[in-house]
Every structure is written in C-alpha cells, then in structure tokens.
Design a protein around this motif. Structure first.
Motif, mmCIF file in Angstrom:
data_model
loop_
_atom_site.group_PDB
_atom_site.id
_atom_site.type_symbol
_atom_site.label_atom_id
_atom_site.label_comp_id
_atom_site.label_asym_id
_atom_site.label_seq_id
_atom_site.Cartn_x
_atom_site.Cartn_y
_atom_site.Cartn_z
ATOM 1 N N VAL A 72 -10.273 -6.323 -2.510
ATOM 2 C CA VAL A 72 -11.377 -5.447 -2.120
ATOM 3 C C VAL A 72 -10.954 -3.991 -2.287
ATOM 4 O O VAL A 72 -9.845 -3.603 -1.895
ATOM 5 C CB VAL A 72 -11.823 -5.732 -0.662
ATOM 6 N N ASP A 73 -11.824 -3.196 -2.902
ATOM 7 C CA ASP A 73 -11.591 -1.765 -3.096
ATOM 8 C C ASP A 73 -12.322 -1.022 -1.981
ATOM 9 O O ASP A 73 -13.550 -0.995 -1.928
ATOM 10 C CB ASP A 73 -12.110 -1.324 -4.466
ATOM 11 N N CYS A 74 -11.548 -0.419 -1.065
ATOM 12 C CA CYS A 74 -12.131 0.281 0.087
ATOM 13 C C CYS A 74 -12.341 1.766 -0.186
ATOM 14 O O CYS A 74 -12.691 2.523 0.718
ATOM 15 C CB CYS A 74 -11.226 0.109 1.302
ATOM 16 N N ASP A 118 -7.231 -9.059 -0.274
ATOM 17 C CA ASP A 118 -7.698 -9.851 0.864
ATOM 18 C C ASP A 118 -7.934 -11.318 0.522
ATOM 19 O O ASP A 118 -8.215 -12.118 1.413
ATOM 20 C CB ASP A 118 -8.978 -9.254 1.444
ATOM 21 N N CYS A 135 0.815 -1.215 0.000
ATOM 22 C CA CYS A 135 0.000 0.000 0.000
ATOM 23 C C CYS A 135 0.849 1.265 0.000
ATOM 24 O O CYS A 135 0.326 2.371 -0.145
ATOM 25 C CB CYS A 135 -0.926 0.006 1.221
ATOM 26 N N ASP A 174 -10.339 4.378 -0.580
ATOM 27 C CA ASP A 174 -9.074 5.105 -0.455
ATOM 28 C C ASP A 174 -7.876 4.170 -0.481
ATOM 29 O O ASP A 174 -6.726 4.632 -0.428
ATOM 30 C CB ASP A 174 -9.049 5.936 0.827
ATOM 31 N N VAL A 207 -6.809 -0.175 -1.869
ATOM 32 C CA VAL A 207 -7.205 -1.483 -2.409
ATOM 33 C C VAL A 207 -6.375 -2.539 -1.700
ATOM 34 O O VAL A 207 -5.152 -2.403 -1.600
ATOM 35 C CB VAL A 207 -6.991 -1.555 -3.939
ATOM 36 N N ASN A 218 -3.505 1.138 -6.396
ATOM 37 C CA ASN A 218 -3.089 2.006 -5.293
ATOM 38 C C ASN A 218 -2.185 3.131 -5.772
ATOM 39 O O ASN A 218 -2.242 4.252 -5.245
ATOM 40 C CB ASN A 218 -2.391 1.176 -4.213
#
Length: 301
Positions: free
Chosen positions: A233-235, A242, A160, A237, A239, A198
């Motif tokens: 998973v794209d959160c 997982d 990240c 802000d 990615v 990211n």
C-alpha cells in the motif's frame, strides 16, 4: 495429438504455492486446488497437539508444506531464543517441510535496566548491514541450522529506514551470509520494490525499477530457493508491504526478471491482511504461472 518434438528444449516449470491462512483452512482441504505447495507461519502451529496442529497435518497429507517464521530474530546480537528454537525443531520433525525460512531482521534485545532479560518487539526490525551485524547473523543462522539439521532460507526485509552505519550493500550482506553459513536465500520481490519506492521518497535519484533489477542481478543465483510475491500500500509519504492486495504490474515485471536470473524457483503468493476469498489467491497463483511460463520459455537456437 501431436507428438512432442524431441529436439525442442522442455520448458522449465516454476512450482507455485499460496500462503495458507486461517480463513481458508477448511475450504482448501475440501477443494484441494492444484497447488505445488502451501506455506504457513511456523509460530501459528507451535502448540503441540490441538486443532491447529491437526489441521496442518491434514494439509501436509495433500501438499508439501513450507514453514515460514517471523520470530527467530536471526539478527539479534543476544542470540537465538532456545525455547523458540525447540518449538520450531519439534514442528519441523513432525511436519517434515520442504523448506524452513525466516527473515534477515532482529526483534529481540536486552532491557536497558535489566540486561539479563530480553524483550521481543513483535515486529521485523531492519538489521544494519555492518560486518558486526553480519557476524551475529551468521552465528544465529548456524545455530538454527545445527539444531534443525538442515539449511534454512533467509528472506530480505522491507524496511522504511536505512541505518547510517551501513558498511555493505544488502545483496553483498545476504550473499556473504549464504556463503559463510550454507543457508539459502528467500527473495521477496515485493520487498525489493517497496524499499526502492521508499528510497525515492527519501530523496534517492535512482529509478526504482532499475534499482530493483540491479539488486536482483547482484544476488548469487545458486543460493535462491524461493520467491515471494505480494501486494503493498502506498500511503503517500511511505510505502508499506501490508500483503493486503494483488501483486502490482511492476512487481510482475520484476518477477520475470528474477526467474530469468534464478531459474524455476518455487514461488509463493502471500496475502496476510484483508484476506480475500480463496479464489483470489488461486487466480494470483495462476497469474504467477503465466508469467513464469513467459520468463522461462526456452530461447530458440
């Protein structure tokens, strides 16, 4: 039945396997679905004897086993944990896996107030792509290979953040690692895509798919011994890889590009969180075979 045309090239076949996780231990042994190999996390089977090791031996009777580790900490400047390596060596000797792999990361380091003592972060932390970090990783990989008496495969990491001190691109770092140590590379296609997403979130102007293709094209094909596919998973802000969902269309597209570049490399479907029914993993494996068939179809003369 129509006879095969001897003048027509035989299509390559990419072996496909799944990650064999605890919820599926019994069902896989009972059903014995058509898989080319299974992969387990090495550390889950370190304890000698006992139920876990017995289950793995049963699996080994039916499938080739790939051992995938998360604890060697190949990028640690403090070197390899010899006790960890001893346990891995004992497991390798008993199971005789088709491949042994771990990650291009660090997880261990000395305590600031007790430099003689090391701690394990229980996470896969990104290694800076510097020449000093490369020297440390080469020494650690060589130590592991000398102990196991075989080459290992090193996987690219999802990260990240990027180190400002980076001196090399990731493909150059990994290519040089393989060249200097004789190790193989395990290319996680999903990790490449997650990193590109990211990078875009952090302001990169590069098209993620184009960046991923250029990453794959920069890797030396002869070093790649396995591919990993997984969900993420794209959160919003950030990615996160997982390993908790199906492979997305963009990663399937990149998978075909990788096969065209690297050939019929063994491919693994990973699923580690929110583990679904076994059939879902088998369906993903079947999809991988379909994409591989398209990517590896011989070109007509």
């Amino acid at each position: 039945m129509t006879a095969a045309d001897p003048t027509k090239p035989t299509p390559e076949v990419a072996p496909v396997g799944i990650g064999w996780r605890h919820p599926h231990h019994a069902e896989l042994l009972q059903r014995q679905p058509a898989l080319d190999f299974i992969e387990v996390h090495s550390e889950n089977f370190f304890a000698p004897g006992g139920a876990a090791r017995a289950v793995l031996r049963q699996g080994r009777e039916h499938y080739p086993v790939s051992l995938h580790g998360v604890g060697l900490s190949l990028g640690s400047a403090c070197g390899i944990d010899e006790a960890h390596l001893d346990r891995l060596a004992a497991l390798v000797a008993e199971i005789e896996p088709v491949r042994v792999s771990d990650h291009a990361c660090f997880a261990r380091g000395p305590l600031s107030h007790q430099p003689a003592h090391t701690v394990h972060a229980s996470d896969l932390l990104p290694t800076p792509f510097t020449r000093a970090a490369l020297d440390a990783m080469c020494a650690n990989v060589q130590r592991v290979q000398d102990r196991l008496r075989r080459p290992i495969a090193v996987e690219n990491l999802s990260a990240c953040v990027r180190w400002q001190a980076n001196e090399l691109g990731e493909p150059e770092f990994l290519n040089t690692l393989a060249q200097r140590t004789g190790c193989h590379l395990l290319v996680d296609v999903n990790n490449i895509y997650v990193n590109a997403l990211n990078d875009r979130l952090q302001g990169s102007l590069q098209d993620p798919m184009d960046a991923c293709r250029r990453w794959l094209d920069a890797i030396h094909p002869q070093t790649v011994t396995e591919l990993h596919l997984a969900g993420h998973v794209d959160c919003g802000d950030i990615v996160i890889d997982d390993h908790g969902s199906r492979v997305v269309p963009q990663v399937w597209t990149l998978y075909r590009h990788a096969l065209a570049r690297f050939g019929a490399v063994p491919t693994l479907i990973e699923w580690d969180t929110d583990v679904p029914d076994l059939q879902v993993l088998l369906d993903e494996a079947a999809t991988a075979r379909e994409h591989a068939s398209r990517a590896l179809e011989p070109v007509a003369a």
